[in-house]
Each structure stands twice: as structure tokens, then as C-alpha cells.
Motif scaffolding. Sequence first.
Motif, PDB file in Angstrom:
ATOM      1  N   TYR A 196      62.633  84.231 -22.190  1.00 26.45           N
ATOM      2  CA  TYR A 196      62.720  82.881 -22.731  1.00 26.45           C
ATOM      3  C   TYR A 196      61.585  82.717 -23.724  1.00 26.45           C
ATOM      4  N   ASN A 211      59.147  80.435 -24.290  1.00 25.88           N
ATOM      5  CA  ASN A 211      57.823  79.895 -24.003  1.00 25.88           C
ATOM      6  C   ASN A 211      56.847  81.004 -23.645  1.00 25.88           C
ATOM      7  N   ILE A 241      53.744  82.673 -21.318  1.00 23.26           N
ATOM      8  CA  ILE A 241      53.576  82.806 -19.870  1.00 23.26           C
ATOM      9  C   ILE A 241      52.746  81.654 -19.320  1.00 23.26           C
ATOM     10  N   GLU A 242      53.225  81.077 -18.214  1.00 23.83           N
ATOM     11  CA  GLU A 242      52.517  80.006 -17.529  1.00 23.83           C
ATOM     12  C   GLU A 242      52.414  80.347 -16.047  1.00 23.83           C
ATOM     13  N   ASP A 280      55.331  81.667 -13.471  1.00 26.23           N
ATOM     14  CA  ASP A 280      56.374  82.472 -14.106  1.00 26.23           C
ATOM     15  C   ASP A 280      56.432  83.867 -13.490  1.00 26.23           C
ATOM     16  N   MET A 285      57.366  87.848 -14.434  1.00 28.31           N
ATOM     17  CA  MET A 285      57.444  88.642 -15.661  1.00 28.31           C
ATOM     18  C   MET A 285      57.517  90.124 -15.361  1.00 28.31           C
ATOM     19  N   ARG A 322      54.475  87.897 -10.234  1.00 25.07           N
ATOM     20  CA  ARG A 322      54.498  86.443 -10.420  1.00 25.07           C
ATOM     21  C   ARG A 322      53.098  85.975 -10.784  1.00 25.07           C
ATOM     22  N   LYS A 368      54.064  86.061 -24.945  1.00 24.24           N
ATOM     23  CA  LYS A 368      55.514  85.904 -24.994  1.00 24.24           C
ATOM     24  C   LYS A 368      56.201  87.258 -24.898  1.00 24.24           C
ATOM     25  N   ILE A 413      60.281  87.498 -19.198  1.00 23.76           N
ATOM     26  CA  ILE A 413      59.641  86.396 -18.473  1.00 23.76           C
ATOM     27  C   ILE A 413      60.731  85.494 -17.911  1.00 23.76           C
ATOM     28  N   VAL A 414      60.546  85.047 -16.692  1.00 19.30           N
ATOM     29  CA  VAL A 414      61.421  84.035 -16.099  1.00 19.30           C
ATOM     30  C   VAL A 414      60.562  82.826 -15.781  1.00 19.30           C
ATOM     31  N   GLU A 415      60.948  81.675 -16.321  1.00 18.31           N
ATOM     32  CA  GLU A 415      60.180  80.452 -16.108  1.00 18.31           C
ATOM     33  C   GLU A 415      60.304  79.984 -14.673  1.00 18.31           C
ATOM     34  N   ASP A 416      59.201  79.448 -14.131  1.00 17.49           N
ATOM     35  CA  ASP A 416      59.216  78.837 -12.798  1.00 17.49           C
ATOM     36  C   ASP A 416      59.829  77.453 -12.940  1.00 17.49           C
TER      37      ASP A 416
END
Length: 204
Positions: A16, A18, A20-21, A24, A26, A51, A69, A108-111
Motif C-alpha cells: 500500500y 503509505n 510504515i507505521e 503494520d 511488512m 510486525r 515505503k 507492507i500491510v496496514e494495521d
Amino acid sequence: MMMSVLMLSPTNVSGYTNGIETGDIMDIEYEGRYADTLEIFDSNRVDFTIRMGEGALIEGFYKGLLGLKVGDSTEIDVPADEGYTEANAPTPELANRALVFNVKIHAIVEDINPGNDDESSGNLSGTIGTVLKVIGFLVVSVLVIIGIYGLRSKAISADCVHCASMGRKHVTAEGKCSKCGLAYCRASFSRRCPNCKGNSFIPN
């Protein structure tokens, strides 16, 4: 591995836009070296799924990953005071040393539900508490009803105290005096209570 791992199949991870937060998930490729000797102490040449979370990674590596990203390749310098300590180092050689990580972000997969576990736990606790309160109320209500029924049954089956005092056994009381509470048949109570002279008769 030197980091906490969350094993996911590659099909569960998609990119995605955005950066990394925290929270997330990855897939990354990385190589870790000692900053002073450039000797490799750990590496991963295939997708490695982790994670992001404070405490899951050493501080310097965690900070360096934030904002990256999909497709980014970078070098993360980790000073000694943000690296491994003697308490969490996988090997003694890693403790209190400056490190360098070469990293490439593959996916990356957003939380999408940050804090959801805590919320679910709170909701479950609240539901259990409510159920227990309802059960407690029902139990108390049943006990009260049983108690009232038992007292009424006892009153109905009691002998008239006046008849008993006169030697007439097993004359069932039909009520009681409202003043002293003694049980009488209607004939014994007549117009007044033989005991306290009260004039109010409460039928069973």
C-alpha cells in the motif's frame, strides 16, 4: 533471527502507498553489520515478515523503518545507545555496539484495527460482568421467592396456638394476629387475640 517474527504466507501481504507505521506488517530483506568492522552478524535474503511495534525491534532499527515505503532500499545506522543491551542481545558481542542495517521493503500491510485486541478484551470483560450480574439477580430472586413460599407454607400448616394450649392438637391455623403474629384458627381468634387482645386477624 535477531528480531521478533510474525510468520505469514506471502499471499497474505500486499503493498500500500503509505509509509510504515506502528502496527503494520511488512516483508523485508535485510543485512546487519557491526558499524566498526562491517562484519555481518545477521542477514536475510528471502522475504522476512515482521510486525512493527515498539519493543518488538531495537529502538534504532525501529526508528529507521518508520516512514519507509514499498520498494525502498536504505541503510539504517543504529547508534550503540539505540541498539542491543546486555539484557536483550541475542549474543554478548551485539551488546552496546553501533550497528548498520541494509534494508529493502518488499511489502507492507496496514494495521487496520489498531488497539482492537484491547477493545475486544474490554468489551468481553464488560459482557461477562453484565451476565454475572444478571445471573446473581436471578439467583437472589429465586431464593427470595422460595423463602416467601416456605414461610407461607409454614404459616398455613402451623397449628393454632390457642387450640394447642387448650389441648386440642393439630387444629390448623387459618391466619395470625396482626399485632403479635401468633397463629390462630378463626374460632380461637374470635373478635380478639387471646394473647395481646389485638383485634386484627390476617388470613393465610
